[in-house]
Design an enzyme around this catalytic site. Sequence first.
Site, PDB file in Angstrom:
ATOM      1  N   TRP A 245       0.810  -1.215   0.000  1.00 57.39           N
ATOM      2  CA  TRP A 245       0.000   0.000   0.000  1.00 57.39           C
ATOM      3  C   TRP A 245       0.848   1.272   0.000  1.00 57.39           C
ATOM      4  CZ3 TRP A 245      -4.962  -0.416   3.533  1.00 57.39           C
ATOM      5  CH2 TRP A 245      -5.835  -1.357   2.967  1.00 57.39           C
TER       6      TRP A 245
ATOM      7  N   HIS B  36      13.040  -2.151  -1.334  1.00 53.27           N
ATOM      8  CA  HIS B  36      12.218  -1.655  -2.436  1.00 53.27           C
ATOM      9  C   HIS B  36      12.947  -0.507  -3.118  1.00 53.27           C
ATOM     10  CE1 HIS B  36       8.845   0.192  -4.568  1.00 53.27           C
ATOM     11  NE2 HIS B  36       8.220  -0.958  -4.433  1.00 53.27           N
TER      12      HIS B  36
ATOM     13  N   GLU C 140      12.056   2.259  -4.098  1.00 55.47           N
ATOM     14  CA  GLU C 140      11.750   3.587  -3.542  1.00 55.47           C
ATOM     15  C   GLU C 140      12.543   3.843  -2.270  1.00 55.47           C
ATOM     16  OE1 GLU C 140       7.321   3.327  -5.516  1.00 55.47           O
ATOM     17  OE2 GLU C 140       7.533   3.132  -3.341  1.00 55.47           O
TER      18      GLU C 140
ATOM     19  N   GLU D 204      11.487  -6.306  -9.360  1.00 59.41           N
ATOM     20  CA  GLU D 204      10.714  -5.127  -9.735  1.00 59.41           C
ATOM     21  C   GLU D 204      11.571  -4.195 -10.597  1.00 59.41           C
ATOM     22  OE1 GLU D 204       7.250  -4.264  -6.738  1.00 59.41           O
ATOM     23  OE2 GLU D 204       9.113  -3.408  -6.013  1.00 59.41           O
TER      24      GLU D 204
ATOM     25  N   GLY E  69       1.560  -2.855  -6.321  1.00 58.71           N
ATOM     26  CA  GLY E  69       1.479  -1.549  -5.688  1.00 58.71           C
ATOM     27  C   GLY E  69       0.087  -0.973  -5.751  1.00 58.71           C
ATOM     28  N   GLY E  70      -0.116  -0.002  -6.638  1.00 58.03           N
ATOM     29  CA  GLY E  70      -1.377   0.728  -6.702  1.00 58.03           C
ATOM     30  C   GLY E  70      -2.609  -0.137  -6.858  1.00 58.03           C
TER      31      GLY E  70
END
Length: 247
Positions: free
Chosen positions: A10, A90, A92, A160, A227-228
């Site tokens: 999330w 991740h 990010e 990813e 993800g989204g």
Amino acid sequence: MRTKLAAGNWKMNGSRAALTELDALAEPAKGPCEVLICPPATLISEAAGRVEGVAVGGQDCHSEASGAHTGDVAAAMLADAGASYVILGHSERRADHDEHDEDVRTKTLAAWDAGLKAIVCVGETLDEREANNTLDIIGGQLAGSIPDGATGHSLVVAYEPVWAIGTGKVPTTDQIGEVHDFIRARLERRFGEGVGRSVRILYGGSVKAKNAAEIFAVSNVDGALVGGASLKAEDFGPIIEALNVAE
């Protein structure tokens, strides 16, 4: 046989009201694949155990068990709140917080010490892909981010490609298969055939209901880190269902 895993990240989204989305996953969560939601840390305790068949995980943890680390969360704290998994490395986190392979490795050790299963993320940027350096990058991340002692129970690897996360761009099935087969071979070479074959390898990067079945048919794809599309049950449910029927 590896139990397939549909994991939802999330990220920095969601409130207590959003937990009703988990309730709508009750039916697809009855299938043979494992379902995991990784909400913000503020929601873990309320999400854990809310829906039978839906496990809960964290999105990051600190490498230390405790201490003067304002704003950070220890792996044992995640476990205490009801988490059974944690996402580590991740892209990010690597980009926004300057995390390197060694940081991911020490966090993975902390997660294992707390009894958490670690989902270790690897992936190349668009520049690295276009320079034909993908496998070199992935190989280096695997070697540096995963500690010795991994097992099929304690480790999940998520591929990813950075250029596909949230962009709507998806590698071809041949590109996905090449990387997943490479990861499997590296795991077998390092940890032995038994462990190497037991570790689940997820694909992440713009996974949607419309492309899920095609991705899940690729060699060595054991599920997805979404993800989204995991924020709403109407989007994540069909992905779970596609994985439930994947061979």
